[in-house]
Design a protein around this motif. Sequence first.
Motif, PDB file in Angstrom:
ATOM      1  N   SER A  43      59.959  10.494 -14.205  1.00 39.72           N
ATOM      2  CA  SER A  43      58.811  10.654 -15.104  1.00 39.72           C
ATOM      3  C   SER A  43      57.851   9.506 -14.852  1.00 39.72           C
ATOM      4  O   SER A  43      58.281   8.373 -14.649  1.00 39.72           O
ATOM      5  CB  SER A  43      59.262  10.594 -16.568  1.00 39.72           C
ATOM      6  N   ASP A  44      56.560   9.809 -14.903  1.00 43.64           N
ATOM      7  CA  ASP A  44      55.562   8.757 -14.755  1.00 43.64           C
ATOM      8  C   ASP A  44      55.477   7.972 -16.054  1.00 43.64           C
ATOM      9  O   ASP A  44      55.248   8.540 -17.122  1.00 43.64           O
ATOM     10  CB  ASP A  44      54.200   9.349 -14.395  1.00 43.64           C
ATOM     11  N   LYS A  45      55.709   6.682 -15.935  1.00 47.81           N
ATOM     12  CA  LYS A  45      55.675   5.785 -17.096  1.00 47.81           C
ATOM     13  C   LYS A  45      54.812   4.583 -16.730  1.00 47.81           C
ATOM     14  O   LYS A  45      54.258   4.517 -15.640  1.00 47.81           O
ATOM     15  CB  LYS A  45      57.088   5.312 -17.442  1.00 47.81           C
ATOM     16  N   ARG A  46      54.789   3.616 -17.612  1.00 48.61           N
ATOM     17  CA  ARG A  46      54.027   2.399 -17.354  1.00 48.61           C
ATOM     18  C   ARG A  46      54.586   1.699 -16.120  1.00 48.61           C
ATOM     19  O   ARG A  46      55.787   1.502 -16.013  1.00 48.61           O
ATOM     20  CB  ARG A  46      54.106   1.483 -18.565  1.00 48.61           C
ATOM     21  N   TYR A  47      53.734   1.343 -15.205  1.00 49.01           N
ATOM     22  CA  TYR A  47      54.069   0.607 -13.983  1.00 49.01           C
ATOM     23  C   TYR A  47      54.922   1.383 -12.979  1.00 49.01           C
ATOM     24  O   TYR A  47      55.369   0.810 -11.994  1.00 49.01           O
ATOM     25  CB  TYR A  47      54.771  -0.725 -14.286  1.00 49.01           C
ATOM     26  N   PHE A  94      55.126  -7.119 -10.940  1.00 48.92           N
ATOM     27  CA  PHE A  94      54.709  -6.775 -12.302  1.00 48.92           C
ATOM     28  C   PHE A  94      55.608  -5.690 -12.893  1.00 48.92           C
ATOM     29  O   PHE A  94      56.016  -5.776 -14.048  1.00 48.92           O
ATOM     30  CB  PHE A  94      53.245  -6.319 -12.338  1.00 48.92           C
ATOM     31  N   ALA A  95      55.906  -4.662 -12.106  1.00 51.56           N
ATOM     32  CA  ALA A  95      56.764  -3.572 -12.575  1.00 51.56           C
ATOM     33  C   ALA A  95      58.189  -4.066 -12.805  1.00 51.56           C
ATOM     34  O   ALA A  95      58.822  -3.726 -13.819  1.00 51.56           O
ATOM     35  CB  ALA A  95      56.755  -2.423 -11.566  1.00 51.56           C
ATOM     36  N   VAL A  96      58.698  -4.884 -11.892  1.00 51.10           N
ATOM     37  CA  VAL A  96      60.059  -5.399 -12.027  1.00 51.10           C
ATOM     38  C   VAL A  96      60.184  -6.238 -13.297  1.00 51.10           C
ATOM     39  O   VAL A  96      61.093  -6.036 -14.113  1.00 51.10           O
ATOM     40  CB  VAL A  96      60.465  -6.219 -10.777  1.00 51.10           C
ATOM     41  N   ARG A  97      59.261  -7.160 -13.484  1.00 49.29           N
ATOM     42  CA  ARG A  97      59.304  -8.025 -14.675  1.00 49.29           C
ATOM     43  C   ARG A  97      59.185  -7.205 -15.959  1.00 49.29           C
ATOM     44  O   ARG A  97      59.917  -7.433 -16.929  1.00 49.29           O
ATOM     45  CB  ARG A  97      58.195  -9.070 -14.609  1.00 49.29           C
ATOM     46  N   TYR A  98      58.292  -6.231 -15.983  1.00 45.34           N
ATOM     47  CA  TYR A  98      58.091  -5.409 -17.173  1.00 45.34           C
ATOM     48  C   TYR A  98      59.385  -4.703 -17.575  1.00 45.34           C
ATOM     49  O   TYR A  98      59.797  -4.763 -18.728  1.00 45.34           O
ATOM     50  CB  TYR A  98      56.966  -4.386 -16.942  1.00 45.34           C
ATOM     51  N   PRO A 122      57.901   1.585  -8.409  1.00 44.49           N
ATOM     52  CA  PRO A 122      56.671   0.988  -8.952  1.00 44.49           C
ATOM     53  C   PRO A 122      55.409   1.721  -8.491  1.00 44.49           C
ATOM     54  O   PRO A 122      55.297   2.135  -7.344  1.00 44.49           O
ATOM     55  CB  PRO A 122      56.687  -0.439  -8.406  1.00 44.49           C
ATOM     56  N   SER A 123      54.446   1.828  -9.420  1.00 40.97           N
ATOM     57  CA  SER A 123      53.153   2.439  -9.090  1.00 40.97           C
ATOM     58  C   SER A 123      52.092   1.361  -8.868  1.00 40.97           C
ATOM     59  O   SER A 123      50.905   1.658  -8.844  1.00 40.97           O
ATOM     60  CB  SER A 123      52.717   3.380 -10.215  1.00 40.97           C
TER      61      SER A 123
END
Length: 187
Positions: free
Chosen positions: A39-43, A70-74, A61-62
């Motif tokens: 599913s497309d989600k944040r980052y 940024f995606a990993v940390r989030y 990550p997108s």
Amino acid sequence: MKYLIVGLGNIGPEYHNTRHNIGFMVLDALAKASNLVFSDKRYGAVVDMPLKGRRLILLKPSTYMNLSGFAVRYYMQQEKIPLENVLVIVDDLALPFGTLRLKGKGSDAGHNGLKHIALTLGTENYARLRFGIGNNFPKGHQVDYVLSPFDEDDWSTMPERLEAAGEIVKSFCLAGINITMNQFNKK
């Protein structure tokens, strides 16, 4: 226990099935084998994969490769996942096609995705599964090579190599990094 499994790649049809997107391809194969859909989600694109009492969060990550940190940390913060439960799947020019190497830490070896993750997390001490993509390119054409599609020879063994990478991911989560490295890095 929760694990964050990050497959590095770039979004967009122009990058689909390119060498630089092998991280995405490993996660796609892992999800497909368990009949899961991202599913497309944040980052990024995300799917939860249950595995023998564990929860694997598969992340593509997108953010594009160069901003993967940024995606990993989030997702580490959102899901409260400790660094030792993070595994990054990355393409590696230094390994022949299909060679798989699990490492507990290491340098970025010039890989911009790993470089940004280390910069964002403040450490290089995170696990990575290096998937060899070979280095059959003329001097100075590294970028063209990693952004090009795999050739026919590579595709002939791709399903087996993707499955082997998936087995390493599962073993990392079930048996731990040391046992997994001892079992799989010899092959």
